[in-house]
Design a protein around this motif. Structure first.
Motif, PDB file in Angstrom:
ATOM      1  N   LYS A   1       0.829  -1.200   0.000  1.00 51.70           N
ATOM      2  CA  LYS A   1       0.000   0.000   0.000  1.00 51.70           C
ATOM      3  C   LYS A   1       0.868   1.257   0.000  1.00 51.70           C
ATOM      4  O   LYS A   1       1.954   1.283   0.568  1.00 51.70           O
ATOM      5  CB  LYS A   1      -0.904  -0.008   1.236  1.00 51.70           C
ATOM      6  CG  LYS A   1      -1.855   1.180   1.313  1.00 51.70           C
ATOM      7  CD  LYS A   1      -2.767   1.086   2.525  1.00 51.70           C
ATOM      8  CE  LYS A   1      -3.699   2.299   2.584  1.00 51.70           C
ATOM      9  NZ  LYS A   1      -4.622   2.253   3.741  1.00 51.70           N
TER      10      LYS A   1
ATOM     11  N   LYS B   1      -0.074   9.006  -4.008  1.00 55.48           N
ATOM     12  CA  LYS B   1       0.920   8.316  -3.179  1.00 55.48           C
ATOM     13  C   LYS B   1       1.127   9.047  -1.853  1.00 55.48           C
ATOM     14  O   LYS B   1       1.230   8.413  -0.797  1.00 55.48           O
ATOM     15  CB  LYS B   1       2.244   8.200  -3.929  1.00 55.48           C
ATOM     16  CG  LYS B   1       3.295   7.405  -3.156  1.00 55.48           C
ATOM     17  CD  LYS B   1       4.587   7.253  -3.916  1.00 55.48           C
ATOM     18  CE  LYS B   1       5.413   8.515  -3.882  1.00 55.48           C
ATOM     19  NZ  LYS B   1       6.801   8.291  -4.340  1.00 55.48           N
TER      20      LYS B   1
ATOM     21  N   THR C   1      -2.524   3.714  -3.623  1.00 58.82           N
ATOM     22  CA  THR C   1      -1.655   2.806  -4.364  1.00 58.82           C
ATOM     23  C   THR C   1      -1.958   2.897  -5.853  1.00 58.82           C
ATOM     24  O   THR C   1      -3.124   2.953  -6.249  1.00 58.82           O
ATOM     25  CB  THR C   1      -1.857   1.362  -3.879  1.00 58.82           C
ATOM     26  OG1 THR C   1      -1.750   1.327  -2.456  1.00 58.82           O
ATOM     27  CG2 THR C   1      -0.841   0.427  -4.509  1.00 58.82           C
TER      28      THR C   1
END
Length: 212
Positions: A28, A177, A182
């Motif tokens: 993630k 991000k 993700t």
């Protein structure tokens, strides 16, 4: 636990192997670039992640936070794979509205905001059949982000975009991000890969190998 994990995954079409015994994890909050020659299996990889096609062998495990009971498709995923089909006789907003109604999670204002983010004018009455390739690509990206999805699976998101739009979408993905979202993407432009990606994976000889 990884967000997405491949465990000894193999996939073939008509005895033509695409992947053989692939094991990899996607974490993630990172941007992953998937590279490889045309026909190497980039779109197949994304379709398997999204549950559109099953692996022949092995297992693809999605973190339980992104699954719903009795649904093989992950939730909170924004997806561009191949070119989405739109109603050519409707406006861009009307097309997105028709899709948003399916889950009924967002308002008209949120749809309009997503269009503005990618550089489309929500009030434009132009029908999609008259859109340029770049406008259609922006519409696809707007669809992928409009429900504030946590994971983006983007197959060639920069296709047909002008330089200003490319810069805009790059900034958008980097902001994702920064917010612990993700992104998995493919791009034929090496600059996109180098500027955006924390990890780069290349498909070669039916394997997925990290090159960065």
């Amino acid at each position: 636990m990884a967000l997405i994990e491949f465990k000894n995954v193999s996939k073939s079409f008509k005895s033509n192997p695409i992947f053989i015994d692939v094991s990899i994890q996607f974490e993630k909050g990172k941007i992953y670039g998937i590279t490889g020659n045309n026909g190497s299996g980039k779109s197949v990889l994304f379709k398997m992640i999204c549950g559109f096609i099953p692996p022949d062998k092995g297992q693809i495990v999605i973190h339980p936070d992104y699954l719903e009971p009795k649904n093989k498709f992950p939730k909170n995923f924004g997806i561009i794979i191949d070119r989405p089909g739109y109603n050519a006789s409707k406006t861009g907003f009307d097309n997105l509205k028709s899709l948003a109604i399916i889950q009924n999670l967002i308002s008209d204002e949120e749809i309009k905001e997503a269009m503005k983010i990618v550089g489309l004018e929500p009030e434009n009455t132009q029908k999609v059949k008259h859109y340029s390739l770049g406008m259609k690509q922006k519409l696809s990206i707007a669809q992928a982000i409009m429900e504030k999805q946590e994971v983006l699976i983007l197959d060639e998101p920069f296709n047909a975009l002008d330089r200003e739009s490319v810069d805009n979408i790059r900034k958008l993905l980097l902001s994702y991000k920064m917010n612990r979202k993700t992104v998995l993407l493919t791009s034929h432009n090496q600059e996109d890969i180098e500027l955006l990606c924390d990890h780069v994976l290349r498909i070669e000889n039916h394997k997925l190998t990290e090159t960065k």
